[in-house]
Design a protein around this motif. Structure first.
Motif, PDB file in Angstrom:
ATOM      1  N   PHE A  88       0.890  -1.323   0.168  1.00 45.76           N
ATOM      2  CA  PHE A  88      -0.034  -0.157  -0.078  1.00 45.76           C
ATOM      3  C   PHE A  88       0.904   1.381   0.110  1.00 45.76           C
ATOM      4  O   PHE A  88       1.572   1.357   0.702  1.00 45.76           O
ATOM      5  N   PHE A  89       0.351   2.128  -0.955  1.00 49.57           N
ATOM      6  CA  PHE A  89       1.229   3.254  -0.788  1.00 49.57           C
ATOM      7  C   PHE A  89       0.088   4.688  -0.951  1.00 49.57           C
ATOM      8  O   PHE A  89      -0.567   4.935  -1.883  1.00 49.57           O
ATOM      9  N   PRO A  90      -0.101   5.068   0.208  1.00 46.47           N
ATOM     10  CA  PRO A  90      -1.132   6.336   0.550  1.00 46.47           C
ATOM     11  C   PRO A  90      -0.524   7.590  -0.315  1.00 46.47           C
ATOM     12  O   PRO A  90       0.834   7.878  -0.248  1.00 46.47           O
ATOM     13  N   TYR A  91      -1.308   8.387  -1.094  1.00 44.60           N
ATOM     14  CA  TYR A  91      -0.711   9.369  -1.663  1.00 44.60           C
ATOM     15  C   TYR A  91      -1.547  10.685  -1.253  1.00 44.60           C
ATOM     16  O   TYR A  91      -2.972  10.552  -1.710  1.00 44.60           O
ATOM     17  N   CYS A  92      -1.069  11.737  -1.236  1.00 45.66           N
ATOM     18  CA  CYS A  92      -1.832  12.852  -0.953  1.00 45.66           C
ATOM     19  C   CYS A  92      -1.645  13.979  -1.809  1.00 45.66           C
ATOM     20  O   CYS A  92      -0.642  14.291  -2.280  1.00 45.66           O
ATOM     21  N   ASP A  93      -2.473  14.312  -2.568  1.00 46.32           N
ATOM     22  CA  ASP A  93      -2.806  15.192  -3.580  1.00 46.32           C
ATOM     23  C   ASP A  93      -3.550  16.527  -3.300  1.00 46.32           C
ATOM     24  O   ASP A  93      -4.719  16.114  -3.518  1.00 46.32           O
ATOM     25  N   ASN A  94      -3.132  17.688  -3.220  1.00 48.03           N
ATOM     26  CA  ASN A  94      -4.106  18.710  -2.777  1.00 48.03           C
ATOM     27  C   ASN A  94      -5.053  18.484  -1.942  1.00 48.03           C
ATOM     28  O   ASN A  94      -6.232  18.607  -1.932  1.00 48.03           O
ATOM     29  N   LYS A  95      -4.526  17.910  -0.563  1.00 44.68           N
ATOM     30  CA  LYS A  95      -5.340  17.725   0.538  1.00 44.68           C
ATOM     31  C   LYS A  95      -6.244  16.667   0.381  1.00 44.68           C
ATOM     32  O   LYS A  95      -7.213  16.293   0.998  1.00 44.68           O
ATOM     33  N   HIS A  96      -6.045  15.537  -0.739  1.00 44.23           N
ATOM     34  CA  HIS A  96      -7.035  14.611  -0.880  1.00 44.23           C
ATOM     35  C   HIS A  96      -6.171  13.356  -1.127  1.00 44.23           C
ATOM     36  O   HIS A  96      -5.202  13.373  -1.757  1.00 44.23           O
ATOM     37  N   TYR A  97      -6.406  12.502  -0.320  1.00 44.19           N
ATOM     38  CA  TYR A  97      -5.693  11.165  -0.281  1.00 44.19           C
ATOM     39  C   TYR A  97      -6.380  10.091  -1.260  1.00 44.19           C
ATOM     40  O   TYR A  97      -7.611  10.144  -1.209  1.00 44.19           O
ATOM     41  N   ILE A  98      -5.391   9.351  -1.728  1.00 40.27           N
ATOM     42  CA  ILE A  98      -5.919   8.233  -2.617  1.00 40.27           C
ATOM     43  C   ILE A  98      -5.000   7.048  -2.260  1.00 40.27           C
ATOM     44  O   ILE A  98      -3.946   7.329  -1.673  1.00 40.27           O
ATOM     45  N   MET A  99      -5.206   5.809  -2.450  1.00 41.93           N
ATOM     46  CA  MET A  99      -4.315   4.676  -2.226  1.00 41.93           C
ATOM     47  C   MET A  99      -4.001   4.140  -3.479  1.00 41.93           C
ATOM     48  O   MET A  99      -4.815   3.709  -4.413  1.00 41.93           O
ATOM     49  N   ILE A 100      -2.554   3.724  -3.536  1.00 47.83           N
ATOM     50  CA  ILE A 100      -2.183   3.068  -4.840  1.00 47.83           C
ATOM     51  C   ILE A 100      -1.653   1.780  -3.983  1.00 47.83           C
ATOM     52  O   ILE A 100      -0.834   1.825  -3.059  1.00 47.83           O
ATOM     53  N   CYS A 101      -2.213   0.747  -4.561  1.00 47.72           N
ATOM     54  CA  CYS A 101      -1.882  -0.750  -4.075  1.00 47.72           C
ATOM     55  C   CYS A 101      -1.264  -1.260  -5.272  1.00 47.72           C
ATOM     56  O   CYS A 101      -1.667  -1.640  -6.482  1.00 47.72           O
ATOM     57  N   VAL A 102       0.009  -1.903  -4.949  1.00 49.92           N
ATOM     58  CA  VAL A 102       0.620  -3.003  -5.753  1.00 49.92           C
ATOM     59  C   VAL A 102       0.140  -4.360  -5.453  1.00 49.92           C
ATOM     60  O   VAL A 102       0.565  -4.867  -4.190  1.00 49.92           O
ATOM     61  N   ASN A 103      -0.749  -5.079  -6.092  1.00 52.02           N
ATOM     62  CA  ASN A 103      -1.334  -6.169  -5.930  1.00 52.02           C
ATOM     63  C   ASN A 103      -0.433  -7.374  -6.508  1.00 52.02           C
ATOM     64  O   ASN A 103      -0.849  -7.725  -7.944  1.00 52.02           O
ATOM     65  N   ILE A 104       0.547  -8.187  -5.895  1.00 49.82           N
ATOM     66  CA  ILE A 104       1.268  -9.007  -6.575  1.00 49.82           C
ATOM     67  C   ILE A 104       0.637 -10.033  -7.060  1.00 49.82           C
ATOM     68  O   ILE A 104       0.877 -10.768  -8.327  1.00 49.82           O
ATOM     69  N   GLU A 162     -16.131  16.046   1.848  1.00 51.40           N
ATOM     70  CA  GLU A 162     -14.733  16.264   1.311  1.00 51.40           C
ATOM     71  C   GLU A 162     -13.778  16.135   2.225  1.00 51.40           C
ATOM     72  O   GLU A 162     -12.582  16.422   1.821  1.00 51.40           O
ATOM     73  N   LYS A 163     -13.981  15.498   3.382  1.00 54.48           N
ATOM     74  CA  LYS A 163     -12.803  15.379   4.494  1.00 54.48           C
ATOM     75  C   LYS A 163     -12.752  13.862   4.890  1.00 54.48           C
ATOM     76  O   LYS A 163     -11.947  13.695   5.794  1.00 54.48           O
ATOM     77  N   SER A 164     -13.405  12.977   4.499  1.00 54.62           N
ATOM     78  CA  SER A 164     -13.190  11.659   4.605  1.00 54.62           C
ATOM     79  C   SER A 164     -12.073  10.830   4.336  1.00 54.62           C
ATOM     80  O   SER A 164     -12.151   9.452   4.593  1.00 54.62           O
ATOM     81  N   CYS A 165     -11.448  11.218   3.189  1.00 53.06           N
ATOM     82  CA  CYS A 165     -10.707  10.477   2.451  1.00 53.06           C
ATOM     83  C   CYS A 165      -9.526   9.487   3.122  1.00 53.06           C
ATOM     84  O   CYS A 165      -9.380   8.485   2.966  1.00 53.06           O
ATOM     85  N   GLY A 166      -9.027   9.977   4.455  1.00 51.51           N
ATOM     86  CA  GLY A 166      -7.824   9.539   5.025  1.00 51.51           C
ATOM     87  C   GLY A 166      -8.580   8.475   5.956  1.00 51.51           C
ATOM     88  O   GLY A 166      -7.855   7.496   5.964  1.00 51.51           O
ATOM     89  N   MET A 167      -9.718   8.679   6.288  1.00 49.87           N
ATOM     90  CA  MET A 167     -10.626   7.353   6.993  1.00 49.87           C
ATOM     91  C   MET A 167     -10.829   6.160   6.117  1.00 49.87           C
ATOM     92  O   MET A 167     -10.734   5.066   6.270  1.00 49.87           O
ATOM     93  N   TYR A 168     -10.988   6.666   4.496  1.00 53.66           N
ATOM     94  CA  TYR A 168     -11.375   5.397   3.679  1.00 53.66           C
ATOM     95  C   TYR A 168      -9.676   4.829   3.284  1.00 53.66           C
ATOM     96  O   TYR A 168      -9.747   3.478   3.202  1.00 53.66           O
TER      97      TYR A 168
END
Length: 181
Positions: free
Chosen positions: A27-43, A105-111
């Motif tokens: 898992f690689f959480p990434y924050c872009d302009n105060k919004h978090y997304i998750m990048i997952c490398v699924n082997i 607009e503020k729950s992305c980190g919880m996700y």
């Protein structure tokens, strides 16, 4: 940010005998302009998965270049740090989760935290619970906060507990005074 982060964990005790292929999901959480997304490398599934709770429609245009950069750093890191290099990266495909939309607009980190706990490379029952309700997200926030505060590894635990007790006692005294009046 990944080009400025030192990802060297080879001197860490827990990483000395680690084979990255033993771990199915990275898992690689990434924050872009105060919004978090998750990048997952699924082997196991041979996929790069982008989990975005705002479901940006412009994934290919907006997130894919950034996600590709993160994945490039992850692959370079895994290939240079671990002896097991049996993964065929060229076979990996891209996957963008489009089944989740956060209600504010503020729950992305919880996700992100929820995905790290429950993502198995597919949408599962732990992720289908009614997470469009703010009260459930806030309940999860409270539980997380308590887990952090009460954890035995928290060096500030005792101080925080003393302050909380003082605060509760003060609040109870004020309540008693109001009731007496």
């Amino acid at each position: 940010y990944y080009d400025k982060v030192d990802l060297d964990i080879t001197n860490k005790e827990w990483a000395k005998n680690l084979s990255f292929t033993e771990c199915n999901l990275w898992f690689f959480p990434y924050c872009d302009n105060k919004h978090y997304i998750m990048i997952c490398v699924n082997i196991k599934a041979e996929r790069f998965e982008v989990l975005d709770s705002l479901r940006h429609k412009d994934f290919k245009e907006y997130y894919k270049p950034m996600a590709e950069r993160v994945v490039k750093y992850a692959i370079n890191y895994m290939n240079t740090q671990f002896a097991d290099k049996t993964v065929k990266w060229e076979r990996f495909t891209w996957f963008n989760l489009e089944k989740v939309t956060q209600p504010d607009e503020k729950s992305c980190g919880m996700y992100i935290i929820r995905w790290m706990r429950h993502w198995e490379g597919k949408y599962n029952s732990a992720l289908t619970k009614d997470w469009k309700r703010i009260d459930l997200i806030n309940e999860e926030r409270e539980c997380l906060m308590l887990d952090i505060i009460l954890d035995k590894e928290n060096l500030e635990r005792e101080r925080i507990m003393k302050e909380a007790t003082k605060y509760c006692n003060m609040k109870n005294k004020k309540k008693d005074l109001k009731e007496r009046r």
